[in-house]
Design a protein around this motif. Structure first.
Motif, PDB file in Angstrom:
ATOM      1  N   TRP A  23      41.019  47.708  40.011  1.00  0.00           N
ATOM      2  CA  TRP A  23      39.680  48.188  39.693  1.00  0.00           C
ATOM      3  C   TRP A  23      39.623  48.791  38.283  1.00  0.00           C
ATOM      4  O   TRP A  23      38.598  48.701  37.606  1.00  0.00           O
ATOM      5  CB  TRP A  23      39.237  49.223  40.722  1.00  0.00           C
ATOM      6  CG  TRP A  23      38.799  48.626  42.020  1.00  0.00           C
ATOM      7  CD1 TRP A  23      39.478  48.627  43.201  1.00  0.00           C
ATOM      8  CD2 TRP A  23      37.578  47.923  42.254  1.00  0.00           C
ATOM      9  NE1 TRP A  23      38.762  47.957  44.167  1.00  0.00           N
ATOM     10  CE2 TRP A  23      37.583  47.521  43.623  1.00  0.00           C
ATOM     11  CE3 TRP A  23      36.485  47.583  41.467  1.00  0.00           C
ATOM     12  CZ2 TRP A  23      36.532  46.807  44.193  1.00  0.00           C
ATOM     13  CZ3 TRP A  23      35.429  46.873  42.035  1.00  0.00           C
ATOM     14  CH2 TRP A  23      35.472  46.493  43.386  1.00  0.00           C
ATOM     15  N   ASN A  25      41.325  47.689  35.689  1.00  0.00           N
ATOM     16  CA  ASN A  25      41.199  46.551  34.776  1.00  0.00           C
ATOM     17  C   ASN A  25      39.788  45.987  34.790  1.00  0.00           C
ATOM     18  O   ASN A  25      39.271  45.560  33.745  1.00  0.00           O
ATOM     19  CB  ASN A  25      42.197  45.465  35.160  1.00  0.00           C
ATOM     20  CG  ASN A  25      43.592  45.741  34.640  1.00  0.00           C
ATOM     21  OD1 ASN A  25      43.935  45.381  33.528  1.00  0.00           O
ATOM     22  ND2 ASN A  25      44.399  46.405  35.454  1.00  0.00           N
ATOM     23  N   LEU A  26      39.139  45.970  35.960  1.00  0.00           N
ATOM     24  CA  LEU A  26      37.760  45.507  36.036  1.00  0.00           C
ATOM     25  C   LEU A  26      36.832  46.443  35.270  1.00  0.00           C
ATOM     26  O   LEU A  26      35.916  45.992  34.558  1.00  0.00           O
ATOM     27  CB  LEU A  26      37.333  45.404  37.505  1.00  0.00           C
ATOM     28  CG  LEU A  26      35.914  44.875  37.756  1.00  0.00           C
ATOM     29  CD1 LEU A  26      35.768  43.456  37.212  1.00  0.00           C
ATOM     30  CD2 LEU A  26      35.602  44.894  39.263  1.00  0.00           C
ATOM     31  N   ALA A  27      37.079  47.736  35.386  1.00  0.00           N
ATOM     32  CA  ALA A  27      36.268  48.702  34.640  1.00  0.00           C
ATOM     33  C   ALA A  27      36.482  48.539  33.138  1.00  0.00           C
ATOM     34  O   ALA A  27      35.541  48.667  32.344  1.00  0.00           O
ATOM     35  CB  ALA A  27      36.625  50.125  35.078  1.00  0.00           C
ATOM     36  N   ALA A  29      37.205  45.717  31.601  1.00  0.00           N
ATOM     37  CA  ALA A  29      36.480  44.515  31.188  1.00  0.00           C
ATOM     38  C   ALA A  29      34.989  44.803  31.040  1.00  0.00           C
ATOM     39  O   ALA A  29      34.352  44.397  30.054  1.00  0.00           O
ATOM     40  CB  ALA A  29      36.711  43.394  32.198  1.00  0.00           C
ATOM     41  N   ALA A  30      34.409  45.521  32.009  1.00  0.00           N
ATOM     42  CA  ALA A  30      32.989  45.854  31.936  1.00  0.00           C
ATOM     43  C   ALA A  30      32.699  46.767  30.744  1.00  0.00           C
ATOM     44  O   ALA A  30      31.717  46.586  30.016  1.00  0.00           O
ATOM     45  CB  ALA A  30      32.539  46.515  33.238  1.00  0.00           C
ATOM     46  N   GLY A  31      33.565  47.757  30.525  1.00  0.00           N
ATOM     47  CA  GLY A  31      33.371  48.648  29.395  1.00  0.00           C
ATOM     48  C   GLY A  31      33.506  47.937  28.058  1.00  0.00           C
ATOM     49  O   GLY A  31      32.761  48.217  27.116  1.00  0.00           O
ATOM     50  N   SER A  32      34.447  46.994  27.966  1.00  0.00           N
ATOM     51  CA  SER A  32      34.620  46.231  26.729  1.00  0.00           C
ATOM     52  C   SER A  32      33.386  45.393  26.430  1.00  0.00           C
ATOM     53  O   SER A  32      32.942  45.316  25.273  1.00  0.00           O
ATOM     54  CB  SER A  32      35.861  45.344  26.830  1.00  0.00           C
ATOM     55  OG  SER A  32      37.025  46.117  27.010  1.00  0.00           O
ATOM     56  N   CYS A  33      32.839  44.758  27.458  1.00  0.00           N
ATOM     57  CA  CYS A  33      31.614  43.969  27.255  1.00  0.00           C
ATOM     58  C   CYS A  33      30.460  44.863  26.810  1.00  0.00           C
ATOM     59  O   CYS A  33      29.679  44.491  25.925  1.00  0.00           O
ATOM     60  CB  CYS A  33      31.257  43.237  28.548  1.00  0.00           C
ATOM     61  SG  CYS A  33      32.388  41.912  29.000  1.00  0.00           S
ATOM     62  N   GLY A  34      30.342  46.042  27.409  1.00  0.00           N
ATOM     63  CA  GLY A  34      29.281  46.957  27.011  1.00  0.00           C
ATOM     64  C   GLY A  34      29.431  47.432  25.573  1.00  0.00           C
ATOM     65  O   GLY A  34      28.455  47.485  24.830  1.00  0.00           O
TER      66      GLY A  34
END
Length: 216
Positions: A23, A25-27, A29-34
């Motif tokens: 989770w 790593n998923l966070a 990825a989401a933070g990097s996209c943001g």
């Protein structure tokens, strides 16, 4: 990386184990996209860019330009983890033992990967300079700058390598706490990887400073 660190520490303190790391790593990825969308929006209009996609664009030209980059990144992603994949196939024994050995190797590889941060930080800056100097056929100047960059990488990586070799055993014991595996082999792998990376950077710096062959 900062997002991954914060969420990994949080999940570790909460005792969520490997699922918590997934989770994290998923966070990340989401933070990097943001963050990417935020900084992109400071210089360009995302709405205008998406609106332009409705118009006639040189898709074939963009495809010819982008396909080699995508292919190179995909091949690099496989090759950079090929040793871990090969270990999983070549090692013999119980699945649990093989998994533990592969995990220790991957842990040692990730720790040694700290030595890659210096070139990963400096190379993007150097790429634009190298492209311009190469286009102007200023090969001697290109070699000088290549030598300077390599010297800085060695200067940064030498204390990192020494710290990893001195504290590698304790670090692997802490990161792999609770796993009944032999960390002596992992420490040996860690030492070999660190020394090999230092030899690679030293060779690169030596060739850049002594070679008079045009860089093409």
């Amino acid at each position: 990386p900062l997002i991954l660190l914060v969420f990994s520490v949080f999940t570790g303190l909460a005792g969520w184990g490997l699922e918590g790391l997934a989770w994290a790593n998923l966070a990340m990825a989401a933070g990097s996209c943001g963050l990417a969308a935020h900084y992109f929006g400071r210089f360009f209009s995302l709405r205008t860019c998406l609106g332009r996609m409705r118009q006639a664009l040189p898709w074939r030209t963009m495809g010819r330009f982008s396909l080699p980059v995508m292919t190179t990144d995909s091949i690099y992603g496989v090759l950079s983890n090929l040793d871990v994949l090969m270990l999983g196939v070549l090692l013999k024994g119980e699945p649990s033992q093989v998994g533990a050995q592969v995990g220790i190797y991957a842990l040692a590889k990730n720790i040694a990967g700290a030595m890659l941060k210096a070139p990963q930080s400096l190379d993007p800056i150097f790429c634009s300079i190298a492209s311009e100097l190469s286009a102007r056929d200023q090969h001697r100047a290109l070699g000088n700058r290549f030598s300077v960059i390599s010297g800085w990488i060695l200067t940064i990586n030498l204390p990192i390598c020494a710290a990893i070799l001195l504290a590698g055993d304790a670090l692997m014991q802490v990161l792999g706490q609770g796993q009944a595996v032999d960390f002596h082999t992992g420490l040996t792998v860690l030492s070999v990887l660190c020394i090999a990376m230092m030899a690679c950077f030293a060779t690169r710096a030596s060739l850049a400073s002594t070679s008079s062959i045009p860089c093409r």
